[in-house]
Design a protein around this motif. Structure first.
Motif, short mmCIF file in Angstrom:
data_model
loop_
_atom_site.label_atom_id
_atom_site.label_comp_id
_atom_site.label_asym_id
_atom_site.label_seq_id
_atom_site.Cartn_x
_atom_site.Cartn_y
_atom_site.Cartn_z
N VAL A 180 25.38 33.02 29.33
CA VAL A 180 24.98 34.11 30.21
C VAL A 180 26.23 34.91 30.56
CG1 VAL A 180 23.97 34.70 32.46
CG2 VAL A 180 23.12 32.71 31.20
N GLY A 181 26.18 36.22 30.30
CA GLY A 181 27.28 37.09 30.70
C GLY A 181 27.12 37.49 32.16
N VAL A 182 28.24 37.68 32.84
CA VAL A 182 28.23 38.13 34.24
C VAL A 182 29.10 39.38 34.32
CG1 VAL A 182 28.66 37.52 36.64
CG2 VAL A 182 27.99 35.73 35.01
N ALA A 183 28.44 40.53 34.51
CA ALA A 183 29.14 41.83 34.50
C ALA A 183 29.50 42.29 35.90
CB ALA A 183 28.25 42.87 33.83
N TRP A 184 30.67 42.93 36.01
CA TRP A 184 31.16 43.40 37.29
C TRP A 184 31.94 44.69 37.09
CZ3 TRP A 184 36.45 43.33 38.95
CH2 TRP A 184 36.64 43.63 40.30
N ALA A 185 32.11 45.46 38.14
CA ALA A 185 32.91 46.70 38.15
C ALA A 185 32.26 47.80 37.32
CB ALA A 185 34.35 46.44 37.71
N GLY A 186 30.99 48.03 37.59
CA GLY A 186 30.27 49.10 36.92
C GLY A 186 28.93 49.28 37.61
N ASN A 187 27.94 49.67 36.83
CA ASN A 187 26.57 49.77 37.34
C ASN A 187 25.61 49.38 36.23
OD1 ASN A 187 25.99 52.12 35.71
ND2 ASN A 187 27.15 53.32 37.20
N GLN A 188 24.35 49.26 36.57
CA GLN A 188 23.36 48.76 35.62
C GLN A 188 23.37 49.53 34.31
OE1 GLN A 188 20.23 50.16 34.47
NE2 GLN A 188 19.86 48.31 33.30
N SER A 189 23.42 50.85 34.36
CA SER A 189 23.35 51.61 33.11
C SER A 189 24.62 51.46 32.29
CB SER A 189 23.04 53.09 33.39
OG SER A 189 24.09 53.69 34.11
N SER A 190 25.79 51.36 32.94
CA SER A 190 27.03 51.17 32.18
C SER A 190 27.07 49.78 31.56
CB SER A 190 28.26 51.43 33.05
OG SER A 190 28.34 50.52 34.12
#
Length: 131
Positions: free
Chosen positions: A58-68
């Motif tokens: 599972v990737g955990v994304a940060w420092a952006g927004n849903q579309s990015s």
């Protein structure tokens, strides 16, 4: 032990850690929208394909927004689940100070954090030791 958490995926679905752990261990790959971090992206993808019967990546994304985040996932062809952690709650929970970082969560909730770049052989060894 890892506390359970609920998060939205970048595609808007709900992810519940305890549901995933009921099936098998979880490997969390922490990333943000920096192309330099793409060096670790193939490892997550390969691990999901090679070890799909052993772990859930599972990737955990940060420092952006849903579309990015979704754009990044699409551009790099990521097929595993990626979470939108814009507020940094999951980063904070696992005390991840920077990326790339990996958190290996056993089915009993025991979590081990590794920061920095890891090799394919290191990742394979850790995953095999989890089972």
């Amino acid at each position: 032990n890892a506390d359970n958490f609920v998060a939205k995926t970048v595609s808007g679905e709900t992810f519940v850690l305890s549901n995933a752990l009921a099936q098998k261990p979880v490997v969390l790959w922490f990333w943000r929208l920096v192309e330099a971090l793409v060096i670790q992206k193939p490892l997550g993808e390969e691990a999901q394909k090679k070890f799909a019967d052993l772990v859930t990546v599972v990737g955990v994304a940060w420092a952006g927004n849903q579309s990015s985040y979704q754009s990044f996932v699409d551009r790099h062809g990521l097929t595993f689940v990626n979470l939108d952690d814009t507020p940094g709650d999951i980063y904070s929970k696992y005390k991840v100070p920077y990326q790339p970082a990996w958190v290996f969560v056993a089915t009993d909730g025991t979590a081990t954090t590794r920061t920095g770049v890891i090799s394919e052989s290191e990742l394979s060894e850790i995953i095999q030791e989890m089972n």
